[in-house]
Design a protein around this motif. Structure first.
Motif, mmCIF file in Angstrom:
data_model
loop_
_atom_site.group_PDB
_atom_site.id
_atom_site.type_symbol
_atom_site.label_atom_id
_atom_site.label_comp_id
_atom_site.label_asym_id
_atom_site.label_seq_id
_atom_site.Cartn_x
_atom_site.Cartn_y
_atom_site.Cartn_z
ATOM 1 N N LYS A 1 -12.875 -32.084 17.124
ATOM 2 C CA LYS A 1 -12.430 -31.170 18.306
ATOM 3 C C LYS A 1 -11.488 -30.093 17.741
ATOM 4 N N ASN A 2 -10.644 -30.282 16.778
ATOM 5 C CA ASN A 2 -9.890 -29.326 16.397
ATOM 6 C C ASN A 2 -10.216 -28.534 15.389
ATOM 7 N N GLY B 1 -21.807 -36.976 7.417
ATOM 8 C CA GLY B 1 -21.609 -35.595 7.718
ATOM 9 C C GLY B 1 -22.456 -34.902 8.655
ATOM 10 N N ALA B 2 -23.257 -35.813 9.403
ATOM 11 C CA ALA B 2 -24.270 -35.290 10.261
ATOM 12 C C ALA B 2 -23.397 -34.243 11.412
ATOM 13 N N GLN B 3 -22.630 -34.898 12.224
ATOM 14 C CA GLN B 3 -22.026 -34.218 13.256
ATOM 15 C C GLN B 3 -21.286 -33.144 12.732
ATOM 16 N N LEU B 4 -20.747 -33.193 11.584
ATOM 17 C CA LEU B 4 -19.823 -32.186 10.909
ATOM 18 C C LEU B 4 -20.700 -30.703 10.685
ATOM 19 N N ALA B 5 -21.844 -31.263 10.120
ATOM 20 C CA ALA B 5 -22.818 -30.354 9.665
ATOM 21 C C ALA B 5 -23.532 -29.528 10.816
ATOM 22 N N TYR B 6 -23.850 -30.192 11.984
ATOM 23 C CA TYR B 6 -24.336 -29.573 13.017
ATOM 24 C C TYR B 6 -23.214 -28.490 13.952
ATOM 25 N N LEU B 7 -22.169 -28.998 13.856
ATOM 26 C CA LEU B 7 -21.084 -28.194 14.556
ATOM 27 C C LEU B 7 -20.572 -26.957 13.827
ATOM 28 N N GLU B 8 -20.405 -27.222 12.455
ATOM 29 C CA GLU B 8 -20.300 -26.033 11.698
ATOM 30 C C GLU B 8 -21.269 -25.073 11.624
ATOM 31 N N LEU C 1 -22.865 -18.924 26.581
ATOM 32 C CA LEU C 1 -21.367 -18.823 26.211
ATOM 33 C C LEU C 1 -20.647 -17.748 27.086
ATOM 34 N N GLY C 2 -21.503 -16.630 27.189
ATOM 35 C CA GLY C 2 -20.853 -15.348 27.921
ATOM 36 C C GLY C 2 -20.000 -14.887 26.341
ATOM 37 N N GLU C 3 -18.803 -14.682 26.810
ATOM 38 C CA GLU C 3 -17.920 -14.063 25.541
ATOM 39 C C GLU C 3 -17.060 -15.214 24.955
ATOM 40 N N SER C 4 -17.139 -16.521 25.463
ATOM 41 C CA SER C 4 -16.498 -17.763 24.825
ATOM 42 C C SER C 4 -16.826 -17.862 23.409
ATOM 43 N N GLU C 5 -15.989 -18.678 22.717
ATOM 44 C CA GLU C 5 -16.189 -19.233 21.538
ATOM 45 C C GLU C 5 -16.570 -20.427 21.562
ATOM 46 N N VAL C 6 -17.389 -21.026 20.712
ATOM 47 C CA VAL C 6 -18.026 -22.355 20.717
ATOM 48 C C VAL C 6 -17.067 -23.442 20.758
ATOM 49 N N ASN C 7 -16.767 -24.358 21.641
ATOM 50 C CA ASN C 7 -15.883 -25.426 21.901
ATOM 51 C C ASN C 7 -16.452 -26.707 22.016
ATOM 52 N N GLU C 8 -15.869 -27.758 21.988
ATOM 53 C CA GLU C 8 -16.362 -29.062 22.267
ATOM 54 C C GLU C 8 -16.957 -29.066 23.828
ATOM 55 N N ASN C 9 -16.755 -28.126 24.522
ATOM 56 C CA ASN C 9 -16.863 -28.227 26.132
ATOM 57 C C ASN C 9 -18.356 -27.671 26.315
ATOM 58 N N ASN C 10 -18.429 -26.654 25.598
ATOM 59 C CA ASN C 10 -19.747 -25.820 25.722
ATOM 60 C C ASN C 10 -20.737 -25.957 24.698
ATOM 61 N N LYS D 1 -14.905 -43.186 11.502
ATOM 62 C CA LYS D 1 -14.052 -42.962 12.392
ATOM 63 C C LYS D 1 -13.721 -41.518 12.457
ATOM 64 N N VAL D 2 -13.286 -40.962 11.243
ATOM 65 C CA VAL D 2 -13.354 -39.351 11.366
ATOM 66 C C VAL D 2 -14.353 -38.545 11.018
ATOM 67 N N PHE D 3 -15.591 -38.946 11.296
ATOM 68 C CA PHE D 3 -16.612 -38.242 11.215
ATOM 69 C C PHE D 3 -17.332 -37.882 12.672
ATOM 70 N N THR D 4 -16.864 -38.535 13.718
ATOM 71 C CA THR D 4 -17.460 -38.496 14.790
ATOM 72 C C THR D 4 -17.472 -36.988 15.564
ATOM 73 N N ARG D 5 -18.085 -36.611 16.599
ATOM 74 C CA ARG D 5 -17.939 -35.431 16.932
ATOM 75 C C ARG D 5 -16.672 -35.132 17.580
#
Ligand code: HEM
Length: 470
Positions: free
Chosen positions: A138-139, A419-426, A314-323, A130-134
């Protein structure tokens, strides 16, 4: 004369019984083709050592016998499977043969999640997942960005020709990211972080040496004492973490450390699970990033295409859950990195009743290895498998392959890597931050060979140089 006949018959019968019970191959109870034990006591362990690693041994084994093959570890028959079709047949199996991971037991502990089967393991995994979902992360983008931006600033102060030890930098970066993401504010104190890292490195290096030597240091030896002291310091710190966490008001967004305290397990088990996730998480993400940057440095055309995508998407934006999903090519680069590096080359399962695989009887309690790395790097599903080519993962090219041909995180029994989602996002956030500012190049003349431990890592340091982008 009669005495002699009785003696001779008894002797021969005893010999036959001894051979049946002591020599493992004679007890083979399956028709799976495979190797005879090359040593009476250790089975095919000497062959594994000769091959260099279990992954390299499995490549040879399946090359010789096909997608299902057997061999011996000590007196134990082991079956290995290496095809998407056979993977499918194992897809519902949860339990892991813990004896194949015995050298991890001293570090992770007997009650840690990798060693926990049946209902206990399932219940705990359901909670942890439950705490390893995408969305649970988000934070965490802010953490990924802050830590990689600090490294990027450090690289910016270096002259273009300075040699940088890539894996060292990725280990330090992943360590900080994982501690902050899984455990929270406790390790924002640099002194605590460094002290933990020191003991963590001692435990990891002794465990890794024991994996290569196939045995753990003996009780009473100097190495055993060093290991025990470092591990006990890690446990004391994690107990302190848990105590402080329990007394804090809990928000809606739970971190892993919170979920561990809610899992209905003893404090010792909570500590073991925290340490297990930290150890695996740090090493796997650090080496995933090291390999990704290595492949990008050795394939400047891919690096250029990726930087272009980052700028367009992304243009100048940082990576976030929406992009993050806009970075399709970056995901292809990460998938091809996982395929080419075979980062975690095998997993395994066991069942406590007789089963069948492709018409062969698999006796109960026989460990079945999932040869993930053999499938990831074989030529059945991957043309020119040794070539780094992220285009294999374009949506067009993916259609023609069975899903399970690409299983770097495992595939079986709701027990694939948490840890798959965490690995991809990091990895996505870190690569975006670093590559926007820097062109990464290899130091000339280096040859990097993989070492297939439980995590596949470079045999030597990957030295790179970085050039500031205009
Ligand atoms: C970076 C890429 C990673 C790869 C390629 C990878 C691969 C794997 C594989 C193949 C397994 C075995 C699955 C099975 O038995 O079917 C596994 C298990 C596991 N991984 Fe990962 N992993 C990665 C990242 C992570 C991260 C970031 C964490 C923690 C934050 C993590 C924690 C674990 C744990 C705790 C298990 C054991 C789970 C259990 O026993 O139920 N891994 N991983």
């Amino acid at each position: 004369m009669l005495d002699f006949v009785i003696f001779a018959v008894t002797f021969v019968v005893t010999l036959i019984i001894a051979v049946i019970y002591l020599y493992p191959t004679s007890r083979k109870t399956t028709t799976v083709p495979g190797l005879e034990a090359s040593n009476q006591e250790t089975g095919n362990v000497p062959d594994i050592e000769r091959a260099g690693s279990l992954q390299e041994f499995l490549v040879d084994l399946h090359g010789q016998y096909g997608s299902i093959a057997s061999f011996w570890i000590g007196q134990k028959l082991v079956v290995s499977v290496a095809s998407p079709k056979l993977f499918k047949e194992q897809q519902a199996v949860f339990d892991r043969p813990v004896e194949l991971m015995r050298l991890f037991r001293p570090l992770f502990g007997s009650s840690s999640i990798p060693f926990t089967n049946k209902a206990d393991g399932r219940t705990r995994r359901t909670k942890y997942d439950k705490v390893f979902t995408r969305s649970a992360f988000k934070n965490s983008y802010a953490i990924f960005h802050k830590v990689s931006a600090d490294l990027s600033t450090k690289w910016s102060t270096m002259p273009d020709e300075q040699h940088i030890p890539l894996t060292q930098h990725m280990l330090a970066l992943s360590f900080k990211i994982l501690m902050w993401t899984l455990v929270g504010d406790y390790f924002k104190d640099d002194k605590k972080l460094l002290e933990f890292r020191k003991n963590f490195d001692v435990c990891w290096s002794i465990t890794e040496e024991s994996l290569l030597a196939e045995s753990f240091p003996e009780e009473g030896s100097q190495q055993f004492k060093r290991f025990s002291q470092a591990k006990s310091a890690l446990h004391d710190t994690l107990k302190d973490v848990l105590q402080k966490q329990r007394s804090r008001p809990r928000g809606n967004d739970l971190m892993f450390v919170d979920m561990v305290t809610l899992a209905g397990i003893s404090e010792d088990t909570q500590v073991e699970d925290l340490l297990t996730f930290i150890v695996w998480g740090v090493h796997k993400t650090a080496f995933m990033l090291s390999w990704a940057l290595y492949f990008l440095a050795t394939h400047p055309d891919v690096q250029q295409k990726l930087v272009k995508e980052i700028s367009t998407a992304l243009g100048e934006s940082e990576v976030n859950e929406n992009n993050v999903d806009k970075l399709r090519y970056l995901r292809q680069v990460l998938d091809e990195t996982l395929r080419c590096s075979a980062l975690s080359p095998w997993s395994a399962r066991v069942q406590d009743f007789d089963t069948e695989l492709e018409g062969h009887k698999i006796p109960k309690n026989t460990p079945v290895i999932h040869a993930l790395g053999v499938v990831l790097q074989g030529d059945t599903w991957w043309a020119e498998p040794n070539k780094f080519d992220p285009d294999r993962f374009s949506s067009e090219n993916t259609k023609s392959r069975p899903l399970l041909a690409f299983s770097p995180f495992g595939f079986a029994g709701k027990r694939t890597c948490p840890g798959a989602q965490l690995a991809y996002l990091e990895a996505t956030s870190v690569l975006v931050t670093l590559l926007r500012q820097h062109k990464v190049k290899m130091v000339e003349g280096l040859v990097i060979n993989p070492v297939y431990g439980i995590v596949t890592h470079p045999g030597d340091e990957i030295w790179i140089t970085v050039e500031k982008r205009k």
